[in-house]
Enzyme design. Sequence first.
Site, PDB file in Angstrom:
ATOM      1  N   SER A 298       0.755  -1.005  -0.148  1.00  0.00           N
ATOM      2  CA  SER A 298      -0.181   0.125   0.040  1.00  0.00           C
ATOM      3  C   SER A 298       0.914   1.105  -0.012  1.00  0.00           C
ATOM      4  O   SER A 298       1.585   1.578  -0.774  1.00  0.00           O
ATOM      5  CB  SER A 298      -1.005   0.047   1.071  1.00  0.00           C
ATOM      6  OG  SER A 298      -1.848   0.822   1.034  1.00  0.00           O
ATOM      7  N   THR A 299       0.992   2.000   1.049  1.00  0.00           N
ATOM      8  CA  THR A 299       1.558   3.254   1.088  1.00  0.00           C
ATOM      9  C   THR A 299       3.214   3.144   0.846  1.00  0.00           C
ATOM     10  O   THR A 299       3.432   2.336   1.794  1.00  0.00           O
ATOM     11  CB  THR A 299       1.392   4.011   2.446  1.00  0.00           C
ATOM     12  OG1 THR A 299      -0.049   4.140   2.463  1.00  0.00           O
ATOM     13  CG2 THR A 299       1.908   5.368   2.308  1.00  0.00           C
TER      14      THR A 299
ATOM     15  N   HIS B 238      -2.726  -1.222  -3.267  1.00  0.00           N
ATOM     16  CA  HIS B 238      -3.918  -0.428  -3.000  1.00  0.00           C
ATOM     17  C   HIS B 238      -3.563   1.018  -3.514  1.00  0.00           C
ATOM     18  O   HIS B 238      -2.992   1.802  -3.540  1.00  0.00           O
ATOM     19  CB  HIS B 238      -3.935   0.206  -1.572  1.00  0.00           C
ATOM     20  CG  HIS B 238      -4.250  -1.029  -0.454  1.00  0.00           C
ATOM     21  ND1 HIS B 238      -4.038  -0.860   0.793  1.00  0.00           N
ATOM     22  CD2 HIS B 238      -4.627  -2.317  -0.720  1.00  0.00           C
ATOM     23  CE1 HIS B 238      -4.337  -2.271   1.397  1.00  0.00           C
ATOM     24  NE2 HIS B 238      -4.762  -3.163   0.594  1.00  0.00           N
TER      25      HIS B 238
ATOM     26  N   MET C 260      -0.127   1.221   5.084  1.00  0.00           N
ATOM     27  CA  MET C 260      -1.113   1.322   6.446  1.00  0.00           C
ATOM     28  C   MET C 260      -1.694   0.418   6.611  1.00  0.00           C
ATOM     29  O   MET C 260      -2.333  -0.316   5.610  1.00  0.00           O
ATOM     30  CB  MET C 260      -1.764   2.883   6.144  1.00  0.00           C
ATOM     31  CG  MET C 260      -0.915   4.142   6.059  1.00  0.00           C
ATOM     32  SD  MET C 260      -2.003   5.500   6.159  1.00  0.00           S
ATOM     33  CE  MET C 260      -0.811   6.701   5.545  1.00  0.00           C
TER      34      MET C 260
ATOM     35  N   ASP D 121      -4.244  -4.858   6.197  1.00  0.00           N
ATOM     36  CA  ASP D 121      -4.723  -5.662   5.243  1.00  0.00           C
ATOM     37  C   ASP D 121      -3.682  -6.764   4.751  1.00  0.00           C
ATOM     38  O   ASP D 121      -2.481  -6.416   4.677  1.00  0.00           O
ATOM     39  CB  ASP D 121      -5.072  -4.963   3.754  1.00  0.00           C
ATOM     40  CG  ASP D 121      -5.618  -5.947   2.724  1.00  0.00           C
ATOM     41  OD1 ASP D 121      -6.194  -6.686   3.238  1.00  0.00           O
ATOM     42  OD2 ASP D 121      -5.499  -5.552   1.726  1.00  0.00           O
TER      43      ASP D 121
END
Length: 392
Positions: A213-214, A240, A332, A335
């Site tokens: 993600s991030t 993401h 973050m 997940d």
Amino acid sequence: MRGQSASADAKPRSSDPYRVMLVDDSAVIRGLFTRFLEADPDVKIVASVGDGQRAIDTLKNSDVEIIVLDIEMPRMDGITALPELLKVNPSVQVVMASTLTARNAEISLRALALGARDYLTKPSSTSEMTGAADFPSDLLSKVKAFGAQRRRKAGAAAPLASATRVSPKSAPAAARSTAKPSLAARPTATARNEFALRKPSGRRAEVIGIGSSTGGPQALFRVLTDLTKTIKQPILVTQHMPPTFTTILAEHITKTSGWVCAEAKSGDVVSPGRIYLAPGGYHMTVKTDGAEKVIALNQDPPENFCRPAVDPMMRSLIKSYGRVLAVILTGMGHDGREGCRAVVEAGGDVVAQDEHSSVVWGMPGAVAQAGLCCEVLPVSDIGASVSRLARG
């Protein structure tokens, strides 16, 4: 075996809020951003300017921790200003902000390669911005996450007003549920302390699943570039990201890594030695169809407030293949944690990125602290680890 995270000793909190500079040619947008951010006592806007050159001049004389930087501005745009800002203050955390277009998606990914920490997709109008509950939450979550990360690495204290929390709405707006999570569903913070490592299974995986993600794009570029090209397993990636961004990301992965990567489509036959990227807005799963494994996209409800999400991908890989090698990179939230738990229970292995090299140690921290990993490594070592583990 034991592992040690980089921040085992909690620092005392401080009354000093995170110091933010806003850079956007629209005074109205800067005013809205100020209102959204300063609603939280942990954040203070210390500068607000209308172009990149003014941002550079201001940074030379201001103690700024986070910059929210627009891409399209007169005099000097964001992508031109970015490297100059990082020359002035290499530790400043820059979040690029732009509307969702293919051109801006391309520029945002270039910005990540130049040192920006993340990107933020702005609604196309101020009415959409004020009417969308997701955008202010996105903005605040990113500012606080990067402020906390910067202070941790500097050994400084986080603000006193409230504990730094990762919002359940910290994934890109296009990937989130609009429903409010119940208290029982909210991820709980865990102390960043020792974590146990599992013994590797020693068995050859049939498929590799990667979640991020991030900060994920740069981590993906590094890991996939470092993978030995003798790997025969298919590689499925859930990052993401909103639509348009995933299309551009797949192209960048192909260019930078030497692997063939494509945004997945329903019905694609999964082939060895290829990379399939979940498209923005869709969960990516795999189903068995006779002797073949095929991609099955869906728009089922978000999981962990995300769509695409890592957990449904991991569950489908276990069902279709059995033994899975799971890799969780910077991001973050949490997940991937439950999907990785299922991977381990099915006899597979999990590798996670370590805290020091992660932009945000949320997702990899969650799997590490749950005791699911056989290795927790710097991003520079993960490609070699995956290449070795994939052989069994």
